[in-house]
Design a protein around this motif. Structure first.
Motif, short mmCIF file in Angstrom:
data_model
loop_
_atom_site.label_atom_id
_atom_site.label_comp_id
_atom_site.label_asym_id
_atom_site.label_seq_id
_atom_site.Cartn_x
_atom_site.Cartn_y
_atom_site.Cartn_z
N MET A 216 0.85 -1.20 0.00
CA MET A 216 0.00 0.00 0.00
C MET A 216 0.88 1.23 0.00
O MET A 216 1.97 1.22 0.58
CB MET A 216 -0.89 0.02 1.24
CG MET A 216 -2.01 -0.97 1.19
SD MET A 216 -3.16 -0.68 2.53
CE MET A 216 -4.19 -2.14 2.38
N ASP A 218 -0.76 5.12 -0.61
CA ASP A 218 -1.55 6.21 -0.01
C ASP A 218 -2.63 5.71 0.95
O ASP A 218 -3.00 6.40 1.88
CB ASP A 218 -2.20 7.05 -1.12
CG ASP A 218 -3.16 6.22 -1.95
OD1 ASP A 218 -2.74 5.17 -2.46
OD2 ASP A 218 -4.34 6.58 -2.04
N GLY A 221 -7.10 4.76 -1.97
CA GLY A 221 -7.69 4.42 -3.26
C GLY A 221 -7.16 5.23 -4.42
O GLY A 221 -7.74 5.23 -5.51
N MET A 222 -6.06 5.96 -4.25
CA MET A 222 -5.55 6.85 -5.31
C MET A 222 -4.47 6.22 -6.19
O MET A 222 -4.37 6.51 -7.36
CB MET A 222 -4.95 8.12 -4.69
CG MET A 222 -5.84 8.80 -3.71
SD MET A 222 -7.01 9.89 -4.50
CE MET A 222 -5.98 11.29 -4.81
N CYS A 223 -3.61 5.37 -5.60
CA CYS A 223 -2.40 4.96 -6.33
C CYS A 223 -2.55 3.63 -7.06
O CYS A 223 -1.83 3.35 -8.01
CB CYS A 223 -1.21 4.89 -5.37
SG CYS A 223 -1.33 3.51 -4.20
N GLY A 224 -3.45 2.79 -6.62
CA GLY A 224 -3.65 1.49 -7.26
C GLY A 224 -2.64 0.44 -6.83
O GLY A 224 -2.68 -0.70 -7.30
N CYS A 226 -2.37 -1.25 -4.21
CA CYS A 226 -2.89 -2.37 -3.40
C CYS A 226 -3.91 -3.20 -4.14
O CYS A 226 -4.69 -3.92 -3.51
CB CYS A 226 -3.53 -1.80 -2.13
SG CYS A 226 -5.01 -0.87 -2.50
N PHE A 236 -9.42 -2.51 -4.63
CA PHE A 236 -8.32 -1.90 -3.89
C PHE A 236 -8.46 -2.31 -2.43
O PHE A 236 -9.48 -2.00 -1.79
CB PHE A 236 -8.36 -0.38 -4.01
CG PHE A 236 -8.03 0.14 -5.40
CD1 PHE A 236 -7.47 -0.70 -6.36
CD2 PHE A 236 -8.23 1.46 -5.72
CE1 PHE A 236 -7.15 -0.22 -7.63
CE2 PHE A 236 -7.92 1.94 -6.98
CZ PHE A 236 -7.38 1.10 -7.94
N CYS A 238 -7.15 -1.19 0.16
CA CYS A 238 -7.18 -0.11 1.16
C CYS A 238 -8.58 0.48 1.35
O CYS A 238 -8.90 0.95 2.43
CB CYS A 238 -6.18 0.98 0.82
SG CYS A 238 -6.56 1.88 -0.69
FE1 FES Z 1 -3.12 3.25 -3.02
FE2 FES Z 1 -4.75 1.38 -2.08
S1 FES Z 1 -2.84 1.96 -1.31
S2 FES Z 1 -4.96 2.57 -3.89
#
Ligand code: FES
Ligand code: NAD
Length: 273
Positions: A216, A218, A221-224, A226, A236, A238
């Motif tokens: 993980m 961020d 749900g921003m970086c993808g 996870c 995702f 997270c």
């Molecule tokens: Fe970035 Fe889940 S940690 S989308």
């Protein structure tokens, strides 16, 4: 800044850290996590909220000091501070009266399992727990779990405590008889263990929840980073998890993604030593 009130080594490389974080303590639910940064510029590390005390305004985190960043967090002594503790994040555990629940914890996964088992017992489920580790010193939270579980069964790979073997051997015994067969199974631990548990319960059609720990960044749900494959869908962990239906998880792709940074981690470890 978040003050560390206690930092105890409870097993080799495993620290139980009590952090002053009143707003998180008041808001958190079982199954949720925080993202911790030890100091400016450091990696963001997701850690399950193991417990919380609303009156004292504290949360408990379990940190396995295995990588460069987790070692830095684990080495912060009581009386010192963590720069960021962001959360609570993730979806809470679905707490329902399932009736008969078996919780299976492998190694440090037991720390993640603990708040889930506690909540499930609190709403009146009959909770049995199976916890396993490679050896005696790696068995954690057995006394704490005994406070509310009907039974705590311990396994070690080398037979130094409890029954010799894997947690799945004990689960097989409970699944065998209709008198002990659970309605729901929760499993948290290494990927091969969670996969094995899901395969054991599948033929019985037993509702099976696993808690996933992909990489993980961020946590929002921003970086993808996870992303996990759940049935035909990409989720995702997270924001949609970290708990999912164990019968739908693509464990092979999870294991592959978890190994992506192994070489980098090893290089960091060598540089730091
Ligand atoms: Fe970035 Fe889940 S940690 S989308
Ligand atoms: P480990 O490898 O020592 O295994 C702990 C126990 O799990 C074993 O004693 C055994 O009873 C069971 N187990 C392991 N492999 C199994 C298999 N193939 N079949 C059946 N049972 C099996 O565990 P560890 O070293 O404490 O855990 C390390 C792993 O757990 C790391 O990869 C870590 O990322 C993961 N982990 C996952 C979570 C999560 O949320 N799912 C949380 C913490 C750690």
């Amino acid at each position: 800044m978040f003050s560390i009130l206690k930092n105890d080594l409870i097993a080799p490389k495993l620290h139980r850290i009590v952090v002053e974080a009143p707003r998180i303590a008041a808001a958190r639910k079982a199954g949720q996590f925080v993202i911790v940064r030890e100091s400016a510029g450091e990696e963001r590390i997701p850690l399950t909220i193991g417990d919380a005390n609303i009156e004292q305004g504290t949360i408990t985190l379990f940190v396995q000091a295995i990588g460069t960043s987790t070692r830095k967090i684990a080495n912060v002594p009581a009386g010192s501070f963590l720069l960021d503790v962001a959360g609570p994040l993730g979806m809470p555990t679905e707490i329902k009266k399932w009736k008969r629940v078996v919780c299976v914890g492998g190694g440090v996964g037991t720390a993640v399992l603990y708040p889930m088992a506690k909540e499930l017992a609190a709403v009146g489920n009959e909770v049995k727990t199976i916890i396993g580790g490679r050896t005696k010193s790696l068995i954690i939270l057995a006394d704490e779990l005994s406070q509310f579980c009907q039974e705590v069964c311990i396994t070690t790979d080398d037979g130094s405590l409890g029954t010799k073997g894997f947690v799945t051997d004990q689960l097989a015994n409970l699944l065998d008889s209709p008198d002990t067969r659970p309605n729901t199974v929760l499993a948290v631990g290494p990927v091969p263990m969670m996969r094995a548990v899901a395969e054991q319960t599948r033929p019985y059609g037993i509702h099976t929840i696993v808690s996933l720990n992909p990489i993980m960044i961020d946590g929002t749900g921003m970086c993808g980073g996870c992303r996990v494959q759940i049935g035909k869908e990409t989720k995702f962990a997270c924001v949609d998890g970290p708990e999912f239906d164990g019968h739908l998880v693509d464990f092979a792709s999870l294991a592959k993604r978890l190994s992506m940074y192994k070489a980098h981690e090893e290089a960091c470890r060598l540089l730091a030593s």
